[in-house]
Motif scaffolding. Structure first.
Motif, PDB file in Angstrom:
ATOM      1  N   ALA A  49       0.793  -0.697  -0.268  1.00 51.82           N
ATOM      2  CA  ALA A  49      -0.429  -0.064   0.140  1.00 51.82           C
ATOM      3  C   ALA A  49       1.101   1.589   0.025  1.00 51.82           C
ATOM      4  O   ALA A  49       1.940   0.907   0.315  1.00 51.82           O
ATOM      5  CB  ALA A  49      -1.041  -0.287   0.868  1.00 51.82           C
ATOM      6  N   GLN A  50       0.259   2.236  -0.817  1.00 44.04           N
ATOM      7  CA  GLN A  50       1.056   3.338  -0.992  1.00 44.04           C
ATOM      8  C   GLN A  50       0.287   4.845   0.499  1.00 44.04           C
ATOM      9  O   GLN A  50      -0.857   4.852   0.330  1.00 44.04           O
ATOM     10  CB  GLN A  50       1.075   4.429  -2.171  1.00 44.04           C
ATOM     11  N   ILE A  51       1.387   5.238   1.303  1.00 40.44           N
ATOM     12  CA  ILE A  51       0.967   5.459   2.263  1.00 40.44           C
ATOM     13  C   ILE A  51       1.999   7.104   2.344  1.00 40.44           C
ATOM     14  O   ILE A  51       3.200   7.149   1.793  1.00 40.44           O
ATOM     15  CB  ILE A  51       1.570   5.428   3.552  1.00 40.44           C
ATOM     16  N   LEU A  52       1.557   8.321   1.613  1.00 43.75           N
ATOM     17  CA  LEU A  52       2.312   9.729   1.929  1.00 43.75           C
ATOM     18  C   LEU A  52       1.673  10.510   2.462  1.00 43.75           C
ATOM     19  O   LEU A  52       0.488  11.046   3.073  1.00 43.75           O
ATOM     20  CB  LEU A  52       1.929  10.177   0.196  1.00 43.75           C
ATOM     21  N   LEU A  53       2.871  10.611   3.548  1.00 45.60           N
ATOM     22  CA  LEU A  53       3.058  11.635   4.846  1.00 45.60           C
ATOM     23  C   LEU A  53       3.081  13.220   4.688  1.00 45.60           C
ATOM     24  O   LEU A  53       4.027  13.365   3.688  1.00 45.60           O
ATOM     25  CB  LEU A  53       3.038  11.159   5.922  1.00 45.60           C
ATOM     26  N   THR A  54       2.563  13.794   4.870  1.00 44.97           N
ATOM     27  CA  THR A  54       3.336  15.246   5.513  1.00 44.97           C
ATOM     28  C   THR A  54       3.348  15.722   6.922  1.00 44.97           C
ATOM     29  O   THR A  54       2.448  14.808   7.956  1.00 44.97           O
ATOM     30  CB  THR A  54       2.632  16.261   4.820  1.00 44.97           C
ATOM     31  N   ARG A  55       4.222  17.035   7.561  1.00 42.55           N
ATOM     32  CA  ARG A  55       4.092  16.442   8.594  1.00 42.55           C
ATOM     33  C   ARG A  55       3.112  17.022   9.051  1.00 42.55           C
ATOM     34  O   ARG A  55       2.615  16.875  10.370  1.00 42.55           O
ATOM     35  CB  ARG A  55       5.711  18.029   9.462  1.00 42.55           C
ATOM     36  N   ARG A  56       1.935  17.722   8.903  1.00 44.06           N
ATOM     37  CA  ARG A  56       0.773  18.066   9.715  1.00 44.06           C
ATOM     38  C   ARG A  56       0.214  17.353   9.989  1.00 44.06           C
ATOM     39  O   ARG A  56      -0.717  17.166  11.068  1.00 44.06           O
ATOM     40  CB  ARG A  56       0.254  19.182   8.672  1.00 44.06           C
ATOM     41  N   ALA A 109       3.769  19.172   0.602  1.00 41.49           N
ATOM     42  CA  ALA A 109       3.892  19.960   1.757  1.00 41.49           C
ATOM     43  C   ALA A 109       4.521  21.080   1.941  1.00 41.49           C
ATOM     44  O   ALA A 109       5.386  21.265   0.509  1.00 41.49           O
ATOM     45  CB  ALA A 109       4.838  18.971   2.176  1.00 41.49           C
ATOM     46  N   THR A 110       3.929  21.829   2.278  1.00 44.83           N
ATOM     47  CA  THR A 110       5.164  23.357   2.394  1.00 44.83           C
ATOM     48  C   THR A 110       6.535  23.547   3.027  1.00 44.83           C
ATOM     49  O   THR A 110       6.910  22.133   4.287  1.00 44.83           O
ATOM     50  CB  THR A 110       3.882  24.336   2.744  1.00 44.83           C
ATOM     51  N   GLU A 111       7.238  24.377   2.271  1.00 45.30           N
ATOM     52  CA  GLU A 111       9.051  24.124   3.360  1.00 45.30           C
ATOM     53  C   GLU A 111       8.804  24.193   4.671  1.00 45.30           C
ATOM     54  O   GLU A 111       9.782  23.130   5.196  1.00 45.30           O
ATOM     55  CB  GLU A 111       9.438  25.410   2.807  1.00 45.30           C
ATOM     56  N   GLU A 112       7.781  24.889   5.610  1.00 48.89           N
ATOM     57  CA  GLU A 112       8.177  25.172   6.606  1.00 48.89           C
ATOM     58  C   GLU A 112       7.296  23.536   7.641  1.00 48.89           C
ATOM     59  O   GLU A 112       7.681  23.275   8.740  1.00 48.89           O
ATOM     60  CB  GLU A 112       6.909  26.671   7.219  1.00 48.89           C
ATOM     61  N   LEU A 113       6.569  22.618   6.594  1.00 41.26           N
ATOM     62  CA  LEU A 113       5.934  21.259   7.426  1.00 41.26           C
ATOM     63  C   LEU A 113       6.264  20.096   6.626  1.00 41.26           C
ATOM     64  O   LEU A 113       6.263  19.598   6.622  1.00 41.26           O
ATOM     65  CB  LEU A 113       4.406  22.112   6.971  1.00 41.26           C
ATOM     66  N   PHE A 128       9.169  17.372   6.730  1.00 36.07           N
ATOM     67  CA  PHE A 128       9.884  16.644   7.635  1.00 36.07           C
ATOM     68  C   PHE A 128      10.839  16.645   7.314  1.00 36.07           C
ATOM     69  O   PHE A 128      11.797  16.494   8.062  1.00 36.07           O
ATOM     70  CB  PHE A 128       9.651  14.979   7.488  1.00 36.07           C
ATOM     71  N   GLY A 129      11.613  17.149   5.936  1.00 40.69           N
ATOM     72  CA  GLY A 129      12.984  17.969   5.415  1.00 40.69           C
ATOM     73  C   GLY A 129      13.693  16.073   5.165  1.00 40.69           C
ATOM     74  O   GLY A 129      15.041  16.698   4.461  1.00 40.69           O
ATOM     75  N   ASP A 130      13.817  15.368   5.695  1.00 40.87           N
ATOM     76  CA  ASP A 130      14.141  14.629   4.746  1.00 40.87           C
ATOM     77  C   ASP A 130      13.475  12.717   5.875  1.00 40.87           C
ATOM     78  O   ASP A 130      13.012  12.489   6.962  1.00 40.87           O
ATOM     79  CB  ASP A 130      15.935  13.691   5.501  1.00 40.87           C
ATOM     80  N   ASN A 131      13.890  11.771   4.717  1.00 40.57           N
ATOM     81  CA  ASN A 131      13.377  10.637   5.000  1.00 40.57           C
ATOM     82  C   ASN A 131      13.924  10.097   6.082  1.00 40.57           C
ATOM     83  O   ASN A 131      13.515   9.062   6.724  1.00 40.57           O
ATOM     84  CB  ASN A 131      13.235   9.552   3.903  1.00 40.57           C
ATOM     85  N   ASP A 132      14.999   9.735   7.058  1.00 46.62           N
ATOM     86  CA  ASP A 132      14.928   9.600   7.894  1.00 46.62           C
ATOM     87  C   ASP A 132      14.378  10.142   9.295  1.00 46.62           C
ATOM     88  O   ASP A 132      13.867   9.147  10.152  1.00 46.62           O
ATOM     89  CB  ASP A 132      16.858   9.692   8.423  1.00 46.62           C
ATOM     90  N   THR A 133      13.550  11.106   9.573  1.00 47.38           N
ATOM     91  CA  THR A 133      13.646  11.855   9.978  1.00 47.38           C
ATOM     92  C   THR A 133      12.263  10.833  10.269  1.00 47.38           C
ATOM     93  O   THR A 133      11.265  10.790  10.772  1.00 47.38           O
ATOM     94  CB  THR A 133      13.258  13.233  10.558  1.00 47.38           C
ATOM     95  N   LEU A 134      11.068  11.098   8.769  1.00 43.76           N
ATOM     96  CA  LEU A 134      10.240  10.851   8.324  1.00 43.76           C
ATOM     97  C   LEU A 134      10.085   8.648   9.533  1.00 43.76           C
ATOM     98  O   LEU A 134       9.169   8.541   9.541  1.00 43.76           O
ATOM     99  CB  LEU A 134       9.823  10.869   7.107  1.00 43.76           C
ATOM    100  N   SER A 135      11.520   7.963   8.542  1.00 38.04           N
ATOM    101  CA  SER A 135      10.874   6.467   9.289  1.00 38.04           C
ATOM    102  C   SER A 135      10.694   7.096  10.301  1.00 38.04           C
ATOM    103  O   SER A 135       9.765   5.698  10.934  1.00 38.04           O
ATOM    104  CB  SER A 135      12.342   6.035   8.027  1.00 38.04           C
ATOM    105  N   ALA A 136      11.657   7.458  11.887  1.00 37.35           N
ATOM    106  CA  ALA A 136      11.488   7.429  13.061  1.00 37.35           C
ATOM    107  C   ALA A 136      10.391   8.080  13.345  1.00 37.35           C
ATOM    108  O   ALA A 136       9.673   7.375  14.385  1.00 37.35           O
ATOM    109  CB  ALA A 136      12.800   8.484  14.068  1.00 37.35           C
TER     110      ALA A 136
END
Length: 369
Positions: A98-105, A139-143, A145-153
């Motif tokens: 399954a595909q899941i696309l996330l934003t920080r929001r 995703a907007t710049e201020e929201l 994750f910045g990198d998928n390392d952070t997203l994965s954590a």
């Protein structure tokens, strides 16, 4: 209950450095490994980079775009191609994805955070491997994750994973970049309490196509470890290292986990929320929060930084400048400037209206170990 494993693979492992095209042999090996783990009873989540790199290759763009609108458009092109490759390979082995696309929001809002957790749990219960990426298209710049390392954590924290594997282009963590410093020493094990004493020279720059370097992996390891997740940095070109590590072999760099917390709200505050400012505390307030489990009162506040509204997250900082915790403020920065250092019973007189006694209630507060 079966163990939950989150695997993050970076662009440098997914693509060929010379062309930017997908490294299909590596992806095929990864797919075989994850399918095998799923068949052995593990619950598996894959966090995959590569959408922008694949999009650039498909559009014959040589340099990674700097403009966010162009990057978002290219990511939309690449994401479709990337997920199709995964689907074809997993489907050949009979493994649904399954595909899941996330934003920080999606993780900042409490209801969205809970819904995301429920979706992951439902997919895992169905035997599906979710493939996660940041939703670069919206995703907007201020929201970001910045990198998928952070997203994965953050995903590992969300689902209360047992393991997080950060697959990268080096075998393990070194005291410095071994490509630049030949005398760099490999680090095999980092206990959770050793993070603050860890002596590592790192840079933000990863490969030409990736967005993170070793510094983002250390940040991810810190987030995951604090959430009770054992984290390993290992080479992405050898996905078959994962089952060997699970079997007890010492491969890569292992970061031990702190004890898991069962409080989902605390995990959301610690890892889901983006802080909008800082509150500096005197020694008495630090002691009350860290050793007595108290709420934060205005009397213990010495300084305010940043602009934030009530109900937004802030960092808590001691007199030495160390971040000791994080919480949801009951007052805005303007209000706190007026009541900092004052007694709770004076708040209504100072502000001209009734306010709660606590600046941050202990239920909305996380103290870092």
């Amino acid at each position: 209950m079966s163990e939950i494993i989150v695997i993050k693979i970076g662009t440098s492992s997914l693509t060929r450095a010379d062309s930017g095209n997908l490294a299909l042999s590596t992806i095929a090996s990864l797919v075989e490994t994850l399918t095998s783990l799923r068949q052995k009873g593990y619950q598996v989540i894959l966090v995959s980079s590569g959408a922008v790199g694949v999009g650039c290759a498909r559009l014959n763009i040589i340099d990674r775009p700097k403009n966010i609108n162009l990057k978002q458009a290219i990511a939309a092109v690449g994401q479709g191609r990337l997920i199709r490759v995964y689907d074809d390979l997993f489907n050949n082995l009979g493994q649904p994805i399954a595909q899941i696309l996330l934003t920080r929001r999606d993780l900042m809002d409490r209801s969205c955070y809970v819904n995301a957790n429920n979706t992951f749990n439902a997919l895992l219960d169905l035997g599906v491997i979710p493939i996660v990426n940041e939703n670069d298209t919206v995703a907007t710049e201020e929201l970001k994750f910045g990198d998928n390392d952070t997203l994965s954590a953050l995903v590992a924290s969300l689902v209360k994973a047992d393991w997080l594997f950060l697959l990268t282009d080096v075998d393990k963590l070194y005291s410095a970049d071994p490509r630049i410093v030949p005398s760099a020493v490999p680090i095999d094990l980092v206990n959770s309490q050793e993070f603050s004493q860890l002596q590592v020279e790192v840079t933000n720059s990863g490969s030409g196509w990736g967005t993170g370097g070793m510094v983002t992996k250390l940040r991810a390891a810190r987030i995951a470890s604090s959430a009770g997740v054992t984290t390993v940095i290992t080479n992405g070109k050898n996905p078959d290292n994962i089952p060997r590590i699970l079997a007890g072999e010492s491969i890569g760099t292992k970061f031990t986990a702190q004890p898991k917390t069962e409080n989902a709200r605390k995990r959301w505050i610690a890892n889901g929320l983006v802080t909008m400012g800082k509150i500096y505390l005197d020694d008495g307030a630090v002691k009350a929060l860290c050793t007595k489990g108290k709420s934060l009162l205005a009397a213990g506040i010495t300084k305010i930084e940043g602009e934030f509204s009530a109900s937004e997250a802030v960092d808590l900082v001691n007199q030495e400048g160390q971040e000791i915790g994080k919480g949801i403020a009951n007052y805005s920065h303007d209000e706190l400037e007026k009541i900092k250092g004052q007694k709770s019973f004076d708040i209504s007189t100072i502000l001209g209206y009734y306010g709660v006694e606590t600046v941050i209630h202990r239920d909305n507060l996380v103290i870092f170990e």
